[in-house]
Scaffold this motif. Structure first.
Motif, PDB file in Angstrom:
ATOM      1  N   GLN A 172       0.833  -1.212   0.000  1.00  0.00           N
ATOM      2  CA  GLN A 172       0.000   0.000   0.000  1.00  0.00           C
ATOM      3  C   GLN A 172       0.865   1.259   0.000  1.00  0.00           C
ATOM      4  O   GLN A 172       0.617   2.206  -0.761  1.00  0.00           O
ATOM      5  CB  GLN A 172      -0.924   0.032   1.225  1.00  0.00           C
ATOM      6  N   VAL A 173       1.899   1.254   0.846  1.00  0.00           N
ATOM      7  CA  VAL A 173       2.772   2.417   0.943  1.00  0.00           C
ATOM      8  C   VAL A 173       3.609   2.565  -0.328  1.00  0.00           C
ATOM      9  O   VAL A 173       3.832   3.681  -0.819  1.00  0.00           O
ATOM     10  CB  VAL A 173       3.697   2.312   2.179  1.00  0.00           C
ATOM     11  N   GLU A 174       4.062   1.455  -0.881  1.00  0.00           N
ATOM     12  CA  GLU A 174       4.925   1.512  -2.072  1.00  0.00           C
ATOM     13  C   GLU A 174       4.168   2.023  -3.300  1.00  0.00           C
ATOM     14  O   GLU A 174       4.696   2.789  -4.098  1.00  0.00           O
ATOM     15  CB  GLU A 174       5.546   0.140  -2.333  1.00  0.00           C
ATOM     16  N   VAL A 175       2.925   1.586  -3.460  1.00  0.00           N
ATOM     17  CA  VAL A 175       2.112   2.124  -4.550  1.00  0.00           C
ATOM     18  C   VAL A 175       1.890   3.618  -4.351  1.00  0.00           C
ATOM     19  O   VAL A 175       1.964   4.409  -5.299  1.00  0.00           O
ATOM     20  CB  VAL A 175       0.759   1.379  -4.645  1.00  0.00           C
ATOM     21  N   LEU A 176       1.649   4.011  -3.096  1.00  0.00           N
ATOM     22  CA  LEU A 176       1.451   5.425  -2.785  1.00  0.00           C
ATOM     23  C   LEU A 176       2.710   6.236  -3.088  1.00  0.00           C
ATOM     24  O   LEU A 176       2.640   7.378  -3.575  1.00  0.00           O
ATOM     25  CB  LEU A 176       1.065   5.578  -1.315  1.00  0.00           C
ATOM     26  N   LEU A 177       3.885   5.648  -2.836  1.00  0.00           N
ATOM     27  CA  LEU A 177       5.145   6.342  -3.124  1.00  0.00           C
ATOM     28  C   LEU A 177       5.311   6.585  -4.626  1.00  0.00           C
ATOM     29  O   LEU A 177       5.762   7.659  -5.039  1.00  0.00           O
ATOM     30  CB  LEU A 177       6.328   5.514  -2.601  1.00  0.00           C
ATOM     31  N   THR A 178       4.952   5.605  -5.447  1.00  0.00           N
ATOM     32  CA  THR A 178       5.059   5.812  -6.898  1.00  0.00           C
ATOM     33  C   THR A 178       4.093   6.895  -7.364  1.00  0.00           C
ATOM     34  O   THR A 178       4.425   7.716  -8.228  1.00  0.00           O
ATOM     35  CB  THR A 178       4.770   4.507  -7.677  1.00  0.00           C
ATOM     36  N   LEU A 179       2.906   6.921  -6.776  1.00  0.00           N
ATOM     37  CA  LEU A 179       1.926   7.948  -7.128  1.00  0.00           C
ATOM     38  C   LEU A 179       2.418   9.334  -6.714  1.00  0.00           C
ATOM     39  O   LEU A 179       2.302  10.308  -7.478  1.00  0.00           O
ATOM     40  CB  LEU A 179       0.591   7.631  -6.441  1.00  0.00           C
ATOM     41  N   ALA A 180       3.009   9.417  -5.523  1.00  0.00           N
ATOM     42  CA  ALA A 180       3.541  10.694  -5.039  1.00  0.00           C
ATOM     43  C   ALA A 180       4.719  11.156  -5.896  1.00  0.00           C
ATOM     44  O   ALA A 180       4.878  12.362  -6.154  1.00  0.00           O
ATOM     45  CB  ALA A 180       3.975  10.556  -3.584  1.00  0.00           C
ATOM     46  N   ALA A 181       5.545  10.210  -6.338  1.00  0.00           N
ATOM     47  CA  ALA A 181       6.688  10.565  -7.179  1.00  0.00           C
ATOM     48  C   ALA A 181       6.228  11.209  -8.479  1.00  0.00           C
ATOM     49  O   ALA A 181       6.822  12.186  -8.956  1.00  0.00           O
ATOM     50  CB  ALA A 181       7.525   9.320  -7.466  1.00  0.00           C
ATOM     51  N   VAL A 182       5.151  10.685  -9.056  1.00  0.00           N
ATOM     52  CA  VAL A 182       4.653  11.225 -10.316  1.00  0.00           C
ATOM     53  C   VAL A 182       4.031  12.610 -10.113  1.00  0.00           C
ATOM     54  O   VAL A 182       4.383  13.570 -10.807  1.00  0.00           O
ATOM     55  CB  VAL A 182       3.618  10.259 -10.945  1.00  0.00           C
ATOM     56  N   MET A 183       3.126  12.713  -9.172  1.00  0.00           N
ATOM     57  CA  MET A 183       2.434  13.988  -8.979  1.00  0.00           C
ATOM     58  C   MET A 183       3.377  15.065  -8.446  1.00  0.00           C
ATOM     59  O   MET A 183       3.441  16.181  -8.973  1.00  0.00           O
ATOM     60  CB  MET A 183       1.255  13.802  -8.021  1.00  0.00           C
ATOM     61  N   GLY A 184       4.116  14.730  -7.410  1.00  0.00           N
ATOM     62  CA  GLY A 184       5.041  15.702  -6.827  1.00  0.00           C
ATOM     63  C   GLY A 184       6.199  16.010  -7.751  1.00  0.00           C
ATOM     64  O   GLY A 184       6.624  17.166  -7.877  1.00  0.00           O
ATOM     65  N   GLY A 185       6.727  14.972  -8.430  1.00  0.00           N
ATOM     66  CA  GLY A 185       7.857  15.171  -9.329  1.00  0.00           C
ATOM     67  C   GLY A 185       7.504  16.045 -10.518  1.00  0.00           C
ATOM     68  O   GLY A 185       8.278  16.926 -10.911  1.00  0.00           O
ATOM     69  N   TYR A 186       6.326  15.853 -11.095  1.00  0.00           N
ATOM     70  CA  TYR A 186       5.928  16.656 -12.255  1.00  0.00           C
ATOM     71  C   TYR A 186       5.714  18.106 -11.854  1.00  0.00           C
ATOM     72  O   TYR A 186       6.115  19.033 -12.572  1.00  0.00           O
ATOM     73  CB  TYR A 186       4.645  16.083 -12.870  1.00  0.00           C
ATOM     74  N   ALA A 187       5.092  18.312 -10.676  1.00  0.00           N
ATOM     75  CA  ALA A 187       4.875  19.683 -10.197  1.00  0.00           C
ATOM     76  C   ALA A 187       6.212  20.375  -9.925  1.00  0.00           C
ATOM     77  O   ALA A 187       6.405  21.549 -10.276  1.00  0.00           O
ATOM     78  CB  ALA A 187       4.020  19.655  -8.930  1.00  0.00           C
ATOM     79  N   LEU A 188       7.155  19.652  -9.315  1.00  0.00           N
ATOM     80  CA  LEU A 188       8.459  20.240  -9.022  1.00  0.00           C
ATOM     81  C   LEU A 188       9.236  20.531 -10.299  1.00  0.00           C
ATOM     82  O   LEU A 188       9.910  21.566 -10.407  1.00  0.00           O
ATOM     83  CB  LEU A 188       9.256  19.291  -8.120  1.00  0.00           C
ATOM     84  N   ALA A 189       9.150  19.645 -11.286  1.00  0.00           N
ATOM     85  CA  ALA A 189       9.822  19.878 -12.565  1.00  0.00           C
ATOM     86  C   ALA A 189       9.321  21.159 -13.220  1.00  0.00           C
ATOM     87  O   ALA A 189      10.098  21.928 -13.800  1.00  0.00           O
ATOM     88  CB  ALA A 189       9.596  18.684 -13.496  1.00  0.00           C
ATOM     89  N   THR A 190       8.021  21.403 -13.122  1.00  0.00           N
ATOM     90  CA  THR A 190       7.442  22.633 -13.679  1.00  0.00           C
ATOM     91  C   THR A 190       8.019  23.859 -13.000  1.00  0.00           C
ATOM     92  O   THR A 190       8.373  24.851 -13.655  1.00  0.00           O
ATOM     93  CB  THR A 190       5.906  22.619 -13.522  1.00  0.00           C
ATOM     94  N   HIS A 191       8.142  23.818 -11.675  1.00  0.00           N
ATOM     95  CA  HIS A 191       8.698  24.952 -10.931  1.00  0.00           C
ATOM     96  C   HIS A 191      10.195  25.139 -11.212  1.00  0.00           C
ATOM     97  O   HIS A 191      10.701  26.264 -11.153  1.00  0.00           O
ATOM     98  CB  HIS A 191       8.463  24.768  -9.427  1.00  0.00           C
ATOM     99  N   LEU A 192      10.885  24.051 -11.519  1.00  0.00           N
ATOM    100  CA  LEU A 192      12.314  24.132 -11.824  1.00  0.00           C
ATOM    101  C   LEU A 192      12.574  24.498 -13.281  1.00  0.00           C
ATOM    102  O   LEU A 192      13.730  24.677 -13.676  1.00  0.00           O
ATOM    103  CB  LEU A 192      12.988  22.785 -11.520  1.00  0.00           C
ATOM    104  N   HIS A 193      11.511  24.605 -14.072  1.00  0.00           N
ATOM    105  CA  HIS A 193      11.610  24.941 -15.499  1.00  0.00           C
ATOM    106  C   HIS A 193      12.441  23.909 -16.275  1.00  0.00           C
ATOM    107  O   HIS A 193      13.264  24.255 -17.108  1.00  0.00           O
ATOM    108  CB  HIS A 193      12.199  26.347 -15.688  1.00  0.00           C
TER     109      HIS A 193
END
Length: 413
Positions: free
Chosen positions: A232-253
């Motif tokens: 459960q936690v590992e699936v949640l980590l992959t989901l967080a990596a995608v959502m959080g990572g994409y948002a952070l990439a946008t802010h980092l240009h």
């Protein structure tokens, strides 16, 4: 927003049911075809004055849902990560040169060819469009979408090398196309043409930064996955990596699409092999496969419905037919010809150039980028051209590419 999401999901589920019971086409092609047919029926009823406000309701629904925002800031990160999750990195490395040529060089060349060709041809059809808008059209229409093609290739037992090159090219040319589009959009907004050095730096910052950030994100996610064993936690980590990572990439240009591809490759290979138990691997695969199918179905239903917001005219229809021909010729010259002529370099079965050419389907990312353009006559024309090319590629190429692929498989046998 909740009401809109509910409507989209209910419509998608019903159309998927109808496709499964009646058409039995590949899911994404089927739901798009039915949505398009319903929307065209509503447009026809509106022309006869008997639609009872259905066209106005559908138009208001679509206008309240920013297609570009929904895909570029919502669906795209999930779709690219899910697509990369099951690509064999070891085999991908053996074809990295070929995929780089197709994803980078061919995409850039296609952008230029399509842009200049449409700039020359559109005035002959009574639709003069500035060169920059034509180049933007070239950039947004060059990335390919392998969703339906990959399912067809798997069903007929196509060579794994061909499957891999098509998937790898599409995963990376989405990111390259977005970077090129963003670069050209910046030039159009500023009115100044950057030097080669400035353009190279911007490209390196967006693309190189996206690749580097994706690698960091992927290995960080891998480390977290390896440190625990609870699905459960590992699936949640992959989901967080995608959502959080994409948002952070946008802010980092930096390029979010390229970052998601790299992160997906790392998690899908090192993560699945060395950081997940059998139970976690099974649940992670099921979660991302299901999410991928649902989002793709919703996306293609929306594409089918978007026909009601296009300002149709005889000149636009003629321009769409021209654009279809131009994009196919550009695909042949930038992908088919090099693959066929340099067969020793690409190491693909004979005849693969036909599959790569005809299987270069365009999808939602092209439509989303077209919707992101500033309003104006150029934008309306580019949007109509994009929509026409995408619909043709999905419905015509998508439903016939299996026959082309079978000739390659039969020739191999």
């Amino acid at each position: 927003m909740l009401d809109i999401a509910a409507i989209c999901l209910v419509v998608t589920a019903l159309l998927a049911y109808v496709n499964h019971r009646v058409l039995r086409w590949p899911a994404t092609i089927g739901v798009m075809a039915i949505a398009l047919l319903i929307s065209l029926t509503i447009v026809g009823l509106h022309a006869l004055g008997v639609d009872h406000g259905l066209k106005a309701y559908e138009s208001s629904l679509l206008q309240s849902l920013d297609f570009s925002e929904v895909l570029m800031q919502g669906m795209l990160s999930f779709l690219l990560f899910a697509g990369a999750l099951h690509v064999d990195l070891g085999t991908l490395k053996r074809y990295r040169g070929q995929i780089a040529l197709l994803a980078v060089v061919a995409t850039c060349a296609s952008t230029v060819l399509v842009g200049f060709a449409m700039w020359v041809l559109l005035p002959m059809l009574g639709l003069p469009v500035p060169l920059m808008d034509c180049l933007l059209f070239g950039a947004l229409i060059s990335p390919t979408d392998p969703i339906s093609v990959m399912g067809i290739l798997k069903s007929i037992g196509a060579p794994k090398s061909l499957e891999l090159v098509i998937a790898g090219e599409s995963l990376f040319n989405d990111g390259v196309g977005v970077v090129l589009f963003t670069l050209l959009l910046g030039v159009a907004a500023s009115g100044t043409i950057p030097t080669v050095g400035e353009a190279g730096w911007l490209l390196a910052q967006e693309a190189g930064g996206g690749l580097l950030f994706g690698a960091v994100l992927g290995w960080a996610t891998y480390a977290l996955l390896k440190s625990i064993d609870q699905y459960q936690v590992e699936v949640l980590l992959t989901l967080a990596a995608v959502m959080g990572g994409y948002a952070l990439a946008t802010h980092l240009h930096v390029s979010g699409p390229l970052a998601m591809v790299v992160a997906g490759l790392i998690v899908g290979n090192s993560g699945r092999a060395r950081a997940m138990s059998d139970t976690t691997r099974r649940y992670t695969d099921m979660f991302w496969e299901l999410l991928d199918e649902i989002l793709n179905a919703v996306l293609f239903v929306l594409i089918g419905m978007e026909v009601v917001v296009i300002d149709w005219s005889p000149s636009l229809v003629a321009a769409i037919v021209t654009a279809i021909g131009v994009t196919l010729v550009a695909r042949l010259l930038t992908v088919g010809l090099p693959v066929g002529a340099l067969s020793g370099l690409f190491r693909l079965p004979a005849g693969s150039w036909r599959v790569l050419t005809w299987g270069g389907l365009r999808g939602g990312i092209s439509v989303a980028l077209a919707f992101s353009l500033a309003r104006g006559d150029g934008r309306d024309t580019v949007l109509g051209l994009t929509y026409g090319v995408v619909v043709f590629s999905v419905l015509v190429q998508g439903l016939t590419v299996g026959r082309v692929a079978r000739t390659v498989c039969e020739g191999r046998a």
